[in-house]
Write an enzyme that holds these catalytic residues in place. Structure first.
Site, PDB file in Angstrom:
ATOM      1  N   MET A 112      43.594  40.084  36.281  1.00  0.00           N
ATOM      2  CA  MET A 112      43.939  39.121  35.362  1.00  0.00           C
ATOM      3  C   MET A 112      43.958  37.619  35.614  1.00  0.00           C
ATOM      4  SD  MET A 112      45.107  41.379  33.159  1.00  0.00           S
ATOM      5  CE  MET A 112      45.320  43.021  33.063  1.00  0.00           C
ATOM      6  N   ALA A 113      43.047  37.411  36.460  1.00  0.00           N
ATOM      7  CA  ALA A 113      42.931  35.894  36.888  1.00  0.00           C
ATOM      8  C   ALA A 113      41.842  35.362  35.960  1.00  0.00           C
ATOM      9  CB  ALA A 113      42.406  35.860  38.274  1.00  0.00           C
ATOM     10  N   HIS A 114      42.112  34.075  35.211  1.00  0.00           N
ATOM     11  CA  HIS A 114      41.141  33.516  34.563  1.00  0.00           C
ATOM     12  C   HIS A 114      40.101  33.017  35.021  1.00  0.00           C
ATOM     13  CE1 HIS A 114      44.793  33.768  31.992  1.00  0.00           C
ATOM     14  NE2 HIS A 114      44.141  33.681  30.959  1.00  0.00           N
ATOM     15  N   MET A 164      45.882  32.028  42.971  1.00  0.00           N
ATOM     16  CA  MET A 164      45.080  33.475  43.673  1.00  0.00           C
ATOM     17  C   MET A 164      43.827  32.799  43.990  1.00  0.00           C
ATOM     18  SD  MET A 164      47.269  35.330  42.788  1.00  0.00           S
ATOM     19  CE  MET A 164      46.201  36.733  43.465  1.00  0.00           C
ATOM     20  N   GLU A 165      43.138  31.665  43.478  1.00  0.00           N
ATOM     21  CA  GLU A 165      41.846  31.413  44.099  1.00  0.00           C
ATOM     22  C   GLU A 165      41.884  31.068  45.725  1.00  0.00           C
ATOM     23  OE1 GLU A 165      41.335  31.520  40.013  1.00  0.00           O
ATOM     24  OE2 GLU A 165      42.852  30.691  41.347  1.00  0.00           O
ATOM     25  N   ASP A 198      35.350  40.424  60.862  1.00  0.00           N
ATOM     26  CA  ASP A 198      33.884  41.071  60.440  1.00  0.00           C
ATOM     27  C   ASP A 198      32.978  40.645  61.619  1.00  0.00           C
ATOM     28  OD1 ASP A 198      31.709  42.816  59.438  1.00  0.00           O
ATOM     29  OD2 ASP A 198      30.817  40.631  58.973  1.00  0.00           O
TER      30      ASP A 198
END
Length: 164
Positions: free
Chosen positions: A75-77, A112-113, A127
């Site tokens: 749902m992130a734009h 969110m970014e 990693d």
């Protein structure tokens, strides 16, 4: 507490309509850390990892992740990000703290970014170092501050100023 915005009255998920929202300057700062064996931290500092420059690669991975957020979070734009900074603090004897700062001049925030950027930077450190330290822990990823937008500003209590 505010109402959840990504669900309609029937509980169905939907993408929030931001068409009518005002464009404002928005900034989000997120931090997290990777805890490791002291010998692993020394290898990172000395540039001794077989895969190369751990923090340099993690920085690029974090920037790429911020730009890829709408492909990962349903749902992130997709938004115009105007800046992404990924910084690291070496905290002897056993940790790297990561800071992500994301900016936009848009209709929706960049929390969110920033969260995605720090998470992927941490995963990249893991990693690149897992061959020598499988016991590393990624922890304490959190929103430190955000500014701009309808919901106003947020500053997590107890956070220290980022030292570069």
């Amino acid at each position: 507490m505010s109402e959840l915005t990504h669900f309609d009255a029937k509980g169905n998920a939907w993408m929030v309509d931001i068409t009518e929202k005002e464009e404002t300057h928005r900034v989000a700062e997120v931090r997290g850390e990777v805890v490791m064996a002291p010998a692993t931290l020394e290898l990172i500092q000395q540039g001794g990892m077989a895969k190369g420059d751990v923090l340099g690669v993690a920085r690029v991975a974090g920037i790429m992740a911020a730009k890829s957020t709408p492909n990962l979070i349903p749902m992130a734009h997709p938004i115009m990000i105007t800046g992404v900074n990924i910084d690291f603090q070496i905290l002897p004897p056993d940790r790297v703290e990561i800071r992500g700062l994301v900016k936009t001049g848009g209709k929706t925030g960049v929390e969110m970014e920033a969260l995605t950027a720090v998470s992927v930077a941490a995963l990249t450190i893991y990693d690149m170092c897992k061959a020598v330290d499988k016991g590393m822990m990624i922890q304490n990823i959190r929103l430190v501050s955000k500014s701009g937008g309808k919901s106003g500003d947020f500053m997590r209590e107890g956070e220290s100023q980022w030292e570069k």
